[in-house]
Design an enzyme around this catalytic site. Structure first.
Site, PDB file in Angstrom:
ATOM      1  N   LYS A 115       2.279   4.378   1.381  1.00 36.74           N
ATOM      2  CA  LYS A 115       2.591   2.965   1.573  1.00 36.74           C
ATOM      3  C   LYS A 115       3.972   2.662   1.017  1.00 36.74           C
ATOM      4  O   LYS A 115       4.266   3.091  -0.098  1.00 36.74           O
ATOM      5  CB  LYS A 115       1.531   2.147   0.827  1.00 36.74           C
ATOM      6  CG  LYS A 115       1.762   0.671   0.833  1.00 36.74           C
ATOM      7  CD  LYS A 115       0.726  -0.005  -0.012  1.00 36.74           C
ATOM      8  CE  LYS A 115       1.157  -1.442  -0.146  1.00 36.74           C
ATOM      9  NZ  LYS A 115       0.486  -2.127  -1.214  1.00 36.74           N
ATOM     10  N   LYS A 131       2.419   5.212  -3.488  1.00 37.48           N
ATOM     11  CA  LYS A 131       2.809   3.817  -3.239  1.00 37.48           C
ATOM     12  C   LYS A 131       4.172   3.596  -3.876  1.00 37.48           C
ATOM     13  O   LYS A 131       4.352   3.777  -5.078  1.00 37.48           O
ATOM     14  CB  LYS A 131       1.767   2.883  -3.835  1.00 37.48           C
ATOM     15  CG  LYS A 131       2.140   1.418  -3.708  1.00 37.48           C
ATOM     16  CD  LYS A 131       1.026   0.531  -4.191  1.00 37.48           C
ATOM     17  CE  LYS A 131       1.436  -0.928  -4.135  1.00 37.48           C
ATOM     18  NZ  LYS A 131       0.373  -1.803  -4.641  1.00 37.48           N
TER      19      LYS A 131
HETATM   20  C1  PBG Z   1      -1.222  -4.592  -4.907  1.00 34.35           C
HETATM   21  C2  PBG Z   1      -0.919  -4.523  -3.475  1.00 34.35           C
HETATM   22  C3  PBG Z   1       0.259  -4.911  -2.857  1.00 34.35           C
HETATM   23  C4  PBG Z   1       0.109  -4.652  -1.507  1.00 34.35           C
HETATM   24  C5  PBG Z   1      -1.176  -4.142  -1.313  1.00 34.35           C
HETATM   25  N1  PBG Z   1      -1.779  -4.054  -2.569  1.00 34.35           N
HETATM   26  C6  PBG Z   1       1.469  -5.568  -3.402  1.00 34.35           C
HETATM   27  C7  PBG Z   1       2.305  -4.969  -4.416  1.00 34.35           C
HETATM   28  O1  PBG Z   1       2.127  -3.833  -4.853  1.00 34.35           O
HETATM   29  O2  PBG Z   1       3.191  -5.698  -4.851  1.00 34.35           O
HETATM   30  C8  PBG Z   1       1.162  -4.890  -0.482  1.00 34.35           C
HETATM   31  C9  PBG Z   1       0.701  -4.973   0.893  1.00 34.35           C
HETATM   32  C10 PBG Z   1       1.700  -5.549   1.818  1.00 34.35           C
HETATM   33  O3  PBG Z   1       2.880  -5.756   1.498  1.00 34.35           O
HETATM   34  O4  PBG Z   1       1.279  -5.809   2.942  1.00 34.35           O
HETATM   35  N2  PBG Z   1      -2.465  -5.071  -5.179  1.00 34.35           N
END
Ligand code: PBG
Length: 347
Positions: free
Chosen positions: A272, A219
């Site tokens: 992601k 991520k």
């Molecule tokens: C964190 C989380 C995020 C997203 C999914 N889980 C946000 C982040 O890390 O700031 C982002 C998903 C998206 O942008 O659609 N719990």
């Protein structure tokens, strides 16, 4: 003649002895002119069963609070989550993933591990409404903490940062509480070192050894999460997430993250965002044999919507092309705000 509208193309043999030496013998376009041949030979298929719809649960009843930067999506009270779950099942989606936005945020994000927390209520409502539907929970703290970070804040040598190991204990509690509420699969997204191992141990110890973990393993600290942070009111109140999410410039580090998560017991891994990181998906597909998910995140959705709403692009075709590219790169499963749209288009 050799063009798109050949009347009887199968009767034309460009490679035979009579071939005109001025023209190429190999004709790739022969397999492209007929829609049925194109369909027959398509390498990559989209299937609603491979798509997961993210949903945002909030307190209240009959509440549908639109999200500005994600037109078409809203924070939903639990009764509407139940309705979405029924629809997701009807569309044959692979599942839903639930994010909770609690009434009260605090430094520890207590609502996230309370058995009566918002996401726990949403899981129960979704499972009651559609027992056969796969219900996943996002396991993280940023939606639940008042500071907006993905864990417990500590003084780390004069610098405020997320305390990794203190967060692990709470992540374990949170995942266990989600499982007790009925989550079929948990998806830790906080990028803490050791999170998969800690959650696996807690689930096994709590009688949930059958509940799989889909780890957000690779991520990235991405600007494409902007709209989500409006959706979940989870923007960090100070600093940013770069001390735990990955630097967008790195790919070998993603392989290390994935390998470690698998070692710790991840059943599936995720890359992601999706479209800006297709190379990472492809590299992971080459290297690992676990199922790979990719998250087409809020900013990817917002870009496609913005262009479509300006009539700058053909929305439906861009949706399908973007999802196809993610599958082609090697993702088995896609988390996408377009899950229902895609199912409709495929139906
Ligand atoms: C964190 C989380 C995020 C997203 C999914 N889980 C946000 C982040 O890390 O700031 C982002 C998903 C998206 O942008 O659609 N719990």
């Amino acid at each position: 003649m050799y063009c798109d509208d050949i009347p009887a193309p199968l009767a034309v043999n460009y490679n035979g002895p009579m071939a005109d030496p001025r023209f190429p013998a190999t004709r790739l376009r022969r397999l492209r002119y007929h829609p049925a041949v194109r369909r027959l030979l398509r390498n990559t298929q989209l299937d609603p069963a491979k798509l997961i719809l993210p949903l945002f649960a909030r307190p209240g009843k009959g509440v549908r609070q639109p999200i500005n930067s994600m037109p078409g999506h809203a924070q939903l009270s639990v009764d509407f989550i139940a309705e979405e779950a029924r629809q997701a099942a009807k569309f044959g989606l692979g599942g839903i993933i639930l994010f909770g936005i609690p009434a009260e945020k605090d430094p520890l994000g207590r609502d996230s591990y309370s058995d009566s927390g918002i996401v726990q209520q949403a899981v129960k409502a979704a499972k009651d409404a559609a027992p056969e539907l796969l219900v996943i929970t996002d396991v993280c703290f940023c939606e639940y903490t008042d500071h907006g970070h993905c864990g417990v804040i500590a003084d780390c040598g004069g610098r405020k940062d997320v305390d990794n190991d203190a967060t692990l204990e709470l992540l374990a509690k949170q995942a266990l509480s989600h499982a007790r509420a009925g989550a079929d699969l948990v998806a830790p997204s906080g990028m803490m070192d050791g999170m998969v191992g800690a959650i696996r141990a807690a689930l096994d110890g709590g009688g949930f050894s059958h509940v799989p973990i889909m780890s957000y393993a690779a991520k990235y600290a991405s600007s494409f999460y902007g709209p989500f942070r409006e959706a979940a009111a989870s923007a960090p109140q100070f600093g940013d997430r770069r001390s735990y999410q990955m630097d967008g410039a790195n790919i070998r580090e993603a392989m290390r993250e994935i390998a470690l998560d698998i070692e710790e017991g991840a059943d599936m891994i995720m890359v992601k965002p999706a479209m800006p990181y297709l190379d990472v998906i492809a590299a992971a597909r080459e290297r690992f044999d676990v199922p790979i998910a990719a998250y087409q995140v809020s900013g990817e959705y917002a870009m496609i919507e913005a262009a479509a709403r300006n009539n700058w692009s053909d929305r439906d075709r861009v949706i399908m092309e973007s999802l196809t590219s993610i599958r082609r790169a090697g993702a088995s499963v896609i988390l996408t705000y377009y899950a229902k749209d895609a199912a409709r288009l495929l139906g």
